[in-house]
Design a protein around this motif. Structure first.
Motif, PDB file in Angstrom:
ATOM      1  N   ASP A  74      41.923  48.257  42.919  1.00 55.76           N
ATOM      2  CA  ASP A  74      42.425  47.205  42.573  1.00 55.76           C
ATOM      3  C   ASP A  74      43.385  46.652  43.448  1.00 55.76           C
ATOM      4  OD1 ASP A  74      44.335  48.923  41.845  1.00 55.76           O
ATOM      5  OD2 ASP A  74      44.809  48.057  39.764  1.00 55.76           O
ATOM      6  N   ASP A  75      44.060  45.442  43.405  1.00 54.36           N
ATOM      7  CA  ASP A  75      45.169  45.023  44.330  1.00 54.36           C
ATOM      8  C   ASP A  75      44.742  45.070  45.729  1.00 54.36           C
ATOM      9  OD1 ASP A  75      47.788  44.105  44.931  1.00 54.36           O
ATOM     10  OD2 ASP A  75      48.523  45.846  45.180  1.00 54.36           O
ATOM     11  N   GLN A  80      27.490  34.084  40.811  1.00 60.23           N
ATOM     12  CA  GLN A  80      27.868  34.602  39.492  1.00 60.23           C
ATOM     13  C   GLN A  80      29.486  34.501  39.409  1.00 60.23           C
ATOM     14  OE1 GLN A  80      26.215  38.527  38.683  1.00 60.23           O
ATOM     15  NE2 GLN A  80      27.465  38.595  36.525  1.00 60.23           N
ATOM     16  N   SER A  81      29.881  33.880  38.328  1.00 60.98           N
ATOM     17  CA  SER A  81      31.097  33.812  38.083  1.00 60.98           C
ATOM     18  C   SER A  81      31.603  35.122  37.298  1.00 60.98           C
ATOM     19  CB  SER A  81      31.320  32.754  37.176  1.00 60.98           C
ATOM     20  OG  SER A  81      31.054  31.214  37.923  1.00 60.98           O
ATOM     21  N   ILE A  82      32.793  35.726  37.947  1.00 62.41           N
ATOM     22  CA  ILE A  82      33.433  37.078  37.324  1.00 62.41           C
ATOM     23  C   ILE A  82      34.330  36.470  36.131  1.00 62.41           C
ATOM     24  CG2 ILE A  82      34.392  39.092  37.858  1.00 62.41           C
ATOM     25  CD1 ILE A  82      31.604  38.798  38.855  1.00 62.41           C
ATOM     26  N   ALA A  83      34.555  37.384  35.240  1.00 63.02           N
ATOM     27  CA  ALA A  83      35.533  36.885  34.277  1.00 63.02           C
ATOM     28  C   ALA A  83      37.048  36.979  35.051  1.00 63.02           C
ATOM     29  CB  ALA A  83      35.796  38.413  33.193  1.00 63.02           C
ATOM     30  N   MET A  84      37.747  35.946  34.509  1.00 62.83           N
ATOM     31  CA  MET A  84      38.934  35.756  35.210  1.00 62.83           C
ATOM     32  C   MET A  84      39.796  36.936  35.475  1.00 62.83           C
ATOM     33  SD  MET A  84      38.572  32.427  35.531  1.00 62.83           S
ATOM     34  CE  MET A  84      40.373  31.886  35.789  1.00 62.83           C
ATOM     35  N   LEU A 102      46.806  35.695  46.695  1.00 63.24           N
ATOM     36  CA  LEU A 102      45.351  36.200  46.430  1.00 63.24           C
ATOM     37  C   LEU A 102      45.446  36.895  45.473  1.00 63.24           C
ATOM     38  CD1 LEU A 102      44.863  37.547  50.337  1.00 63.24           C
ATOM     39  CD2 LEU A 102      43.722  35.329  49.080  1.00 63.24           C
ATOM     40  N   ARG A 103      46.567  37.338  44.765  1.00 63.11           N
ATOM     41  CA  ARG A 103      46.584  38.172  43.580  1.00 63.11           C
ATOM     42  C   ARG A 103      46.500  37.226  42.345  1.00 63.11           C
ATOM     43  NH1 ARG A 103      51.107  40.923  45.939  1.00 63.11           N
ATOM     44  NH2 ARG A 103      50.633  43.036  46.276  1.00 63.11           N
ATOM     45  N   ALA A 104      46.738  35.831  42.534  1.00 65.30           N
ATOM     46  CA  ALA A 104      46.659  34.727  41.684  1.00 65.30           C
ATOM     47  C   ALA A 104      45.350  34.193  41.564  1.00 65.30           C
ATOM     48  CB  ALA A 104      47.776  33.811  41.715  1.00 65.30           C
ATOM     49  N   LEU A 105      44.300  34.913  41.102  1.00 65.40           N
ATOM     50  CA  LEU A 105      42.959  34.403  41.218  1.00 65.40           C
ATOM     51  C   LEU A 105      42.550  33.611  39.888  1.00 65.40           C
ATOM     52  CD1 LEU A 105      41.150  37.700  42.437  1.00 65.40           C
ATOM     53  CD2 LEU A 105      42.008  35.582  43.956  1.00 65.40           C
ATOM     54  N   GLN A 106      42.148  32.631  40.006  1.00 69.30           N
ATOM     55  CA  GLN A 106      41.764  31.827  39.099  1.00 69.30           C
ATOM     56  C   GLN A 106      40.178  31.656  38.769  1.00 69.30           C
ATOM     57  OE1 GLN A 106      43.163  27.577  40.022  1.00 69.30           O
ATOM     58  NE2 GLN A 106      45.208  28.046  39.150  1.00 69.30           N
ATOM     59  N   LEU A 107      39.314  32.065  39.822  1.00 70.41           N
ATOM     60  CA  LEU A 107      38.002  32.392  39.795  1.00 70.41           C
ATOM     61  C   LEU A 107      37.494  32.979  40.774  1.00 70.41           C
ATOM     62  CD1 LEU A 107      35.076  31.280  38.447  1.00 70.41           C
ATOM     63  CD2 LEU A 107      35.198  29.704  40.294  1.00 70.41           C
ATOM     64  N   VAL A 108      36.799  34.162  40.385  1.00 78.90           N
ATOM     65  CA  VAL A 108      35.896  35.132  41.527  1.00 78.90           C
ATOM     66  C   VAL A 108      34.535  34.809  41.191  1.00 78.90           C
ATOM     67  CG1 VAL A 108      35.370  37.210  42.294  1.00 78.90           C
ATOM     68  CG2 VAL A 108      37.642  36.698  41.694  1.00 78.90           C
ATOM     69  N   VAL A 109      33.483  34.191  42.387  1.00 80.59           N
ATOM     70  CA  VAL A 109      32.176  33.894  42.240  1.00 80.59           C
ATOM     71  C   VAL A 109      31.535  35.091  43.207  1.00 80.59           C
ATOM     72  CG1 VAL A 109      30.299  32.353  42.701  1.00 80.59           C
ATOM     73  CG2 VAL A 109      32.522  31.624  41.747  1.00 80.59           C
ATOM     74  N   ALA A 110      30.510  35.869  42.900  1.00 80.53           N
ATOM     75  CA  ALA A 110      29.894  36.814  43.685  1.00 80.53           C
ATOM     76  C   ALA A 110      28.432  36.586  43.674  1.00 80.53           C
ATOM     77  CB  ALA A 110      30.339  38.257  43.325  1.00 80.53           C
ATOM     78  N   ARG A 111      27.960  36.261  44.810  1.00 79.32           N
ATOM     79  CA  ARG A 111      26.511  35.830  44.813  1.00 79.32           C
ATOM     80  C   ARG A 111      26.050  34.790  43.647  1.00 79.32           C
ATOM     81  NH1 ARG A 111      23.339  41.602  46.131  1.00 79.32           N
ATOM     82  NH2 ARG A 111      24.849  42.509  44.766  1.00 79.32           N
ATOM     83  N   LEU A 129      35.825  43.516  42.013  1.00 82.95           N
ATOM     84  CA  LEU A 129      35.619  42.161  41.894  1.00 82.95           C
ATOM     85  C   LEU A 129      36.767  41.446  41.437  1.00 82.95           C
ATOM     86  CD1 LEU A 129      31.885  42.367  40.554  1.00 82.95           C
ATOM     87  CD2 LEU A 129      32.601  41.189  42.588  1.00 82.95           C
ATOM     88  N   ARG A 130      37.466  41.984  40.265  1.00 77.80           N
ATOM     89  CA  ARG A 130      38.653  41.112  39.642  1.00 77.80           C
ATOM     90  C   ARG A 130      39.907  41.223  40.699  1.00 77.80           C
ATOM     91  NH1 ARG A 130      38.769  40.838  34.001  1.00 77.80           N
ATOM     92  NH2 ARG A 130      36.770  41.606  33.123  1.00 77.80           N
ATOM     93  N   SER A 131      39.699  42.006  41.704  1.00 76.39           N
ATOM     94  CA  SER A 131      40.914  41.655  42.845  1.00 76.39           C
ATOM     95  C   SER A 131      40.300  41.007  43.886  1.00 76.39           C
ATOM     96  CB  SER A 131      41.221  43.275  43.348  1.00 76.39           C
ATOM     97  OG  SER A 131      40.191  43.542  44.134  1.00 76.39           O
TER      98      SER A 131
END
Length: 393
Positions: free
Chosen positions: A313-314, A386-390, A375-384, A99-101
């Motif tokens: 990751d990555d 739900q916001s994932i920790a930065m 794509l490595r410089a993620l400011q936000l990930v949202v899955a279904r 998720l963090r990737s």
């Protein structure tokens, strides 16, 4: 009424290739996308109480899809031991890395006795998991230690039914040998006849399930194609005996004509792998991929995460392989979102930013169409929804 989330940025790439919304916005409610479009239009439809998060200079795009992972493996070189000892806690840690990737959907293509299926069922939020359960293989065959060995058509059909009863979303079959199972068939060796593979496909279709087929050898690729599988994993085209590649135009044309997807499943450290191959073999890899693309074979990305030393990751690094192979950046992003969702049978749920689909999205600093490294410089990930920790840059 559930609170809405309004995400705005310099541009939105809703998918597929060619669609771009400058100064765009995505409106989400209860985990579902309500509206996508120009900022002013979407803001006009948002609730006055909507949580508004603006990302200047950023890009919003669909969550990425990794089409080949193994959550029960630990990327430490002893898959049998890792699978035997894997726990839900360890799977949760690997899911968090994905998720963090930027990966919001994965296809897990081989676990121990349905562990990834159990994990999926107990975690209805966060990472979306399309799972196969134990891969179907021959006795003492590739990955036999995962519990999917079967011998003869009756046992093969029974194994498929068992996986379906476990809750599998896809049937995985090892049509050839592999690298990670000692004293088993070689990578180029064919493990099943075309008739046996056809029986597996037939039983899977009876259960309403697609079939993903591990196949390194050209003979195994040809047999899987004739059997009517949905995807071919690795699709290496190894010659019998391992003496280089055996690229068969007729088989490639058949794969394309039947709409079978190919997932080469290379890790993020593909550069190191190419260095170990040597320049001559690396050039063959590049030309082989171009040859498949020229034949119209649709490709989907995956990393075989967990197997060998391939980490979780990555994912951006893994996608850079396709730029090295000559793919356009916009096409690569489409491969990792819209095309992959279609191949995995979840295109009506995810893979694009459109009303009614799941709120699976990324916010990247900068424009990935200019540089995939963004794509490595993620400011936000949202899955279904739900916001994932930065994610960490």
């Amino acid at each position: 009424m559930p609170r809405q989330q309004l995400y705005t940025a310099d541009q939105v790439l809703p998918g597929p290739t060619g669609e771009r919304i400058p100064d765009g916005a995505v409106l989400v409610q209860n985990g579902t996308i309500l509206l996508v479009g120009p900022r002013a239009d979407v803001e006009a439809h948002a609730s006055p109480t909507a949580e508004h998060r603006d990302f200047p200079g950023a890009t919003i795009l669909p969550g990425l899809i990794n089409c080949h992972v193994h959550l029960v493996f630990d990327a430490c070189g002893d898959p049998a031991q890792a699978a035997a000892q894997a726990t839900h806690t360890e799977l949760a840690g690997r899911a968090d890395q994905l998720l963090r990737s930027g990966v919001t959907t994965v296809r897990d293509l081989g676990d121990r006795d349905g562990l990834a299926i159990q994990f999926r069922n107990q975690n209805p939020q966060g990472l979306r998991i399309v799972a196969s359960g134990p891969p179907v293989t021959v006795p003492e065959g590739h990955c036999w230690f995962l519990g999917g060995a079967a011998d003869g058509e009756a046992e093969l059909r029974a194994r498929v039914r068992q996986n379906a009863e476990l809750g599998a979303d896809v049937i995985k079959v090892m049509a050839s040998g592999g690298q990670i199972t000692p004293n088993s068939p070689k990578m180029w060796d064919t493990q099943f006849t075309t008739a046996e593979l056809a029986a597996i496909v037939d039983e899977a279709h009876n259960a309403g399930l697609p079939v993903a087929t591990h196949a390194h050898g050209t003979d195994a690729i040809a047999a899987a194609t004739d059997a009517g599988v949905t995807t071919i994993e690795h699709c290496t085209w190894l010659r019998e005996g391992g003496g280089g590649y055996d690229l068969r135009d007729d088989v490639a044309a058949k794969i394309a004509a039947r709409g079978i997807f190919a997932c080469v499943a290379w890790p993020s450290d593909w550069r190191g792998f190419m260095d170990r191959l040597g320049s001559a073999r690396a050039d063959q890899v590049v030309s082989r991929s171009a040859w498949m693309a020229d034949h119209g074979i649709r490709m989907i990305p995956g990393t075989d995460a967990g197997a060998g030393t391939s980490g979780f990751d990555d994912y951006a690094g893994a996608l850079e392989l396709y730029e090295h192979l000559g793919f356009d950046r916009a096409d690569i992003i489409e491969m990792a979102t819209t095309t992959s969702a279609e191949a995995l049978g979840v295109g009506n749920t995810t893979g694009q930013l459109a009303p009614g689909l799941s709120a699976d999205l990324l916010v990247t600093a900068g424009d990935p169409l200019t540089d995939l490294a963004n794509l490595r410089a993620l400011q936000l990930v949202v899955a279904r929804g739900q916001s994932i920790a930065m994610a960490v840059e």
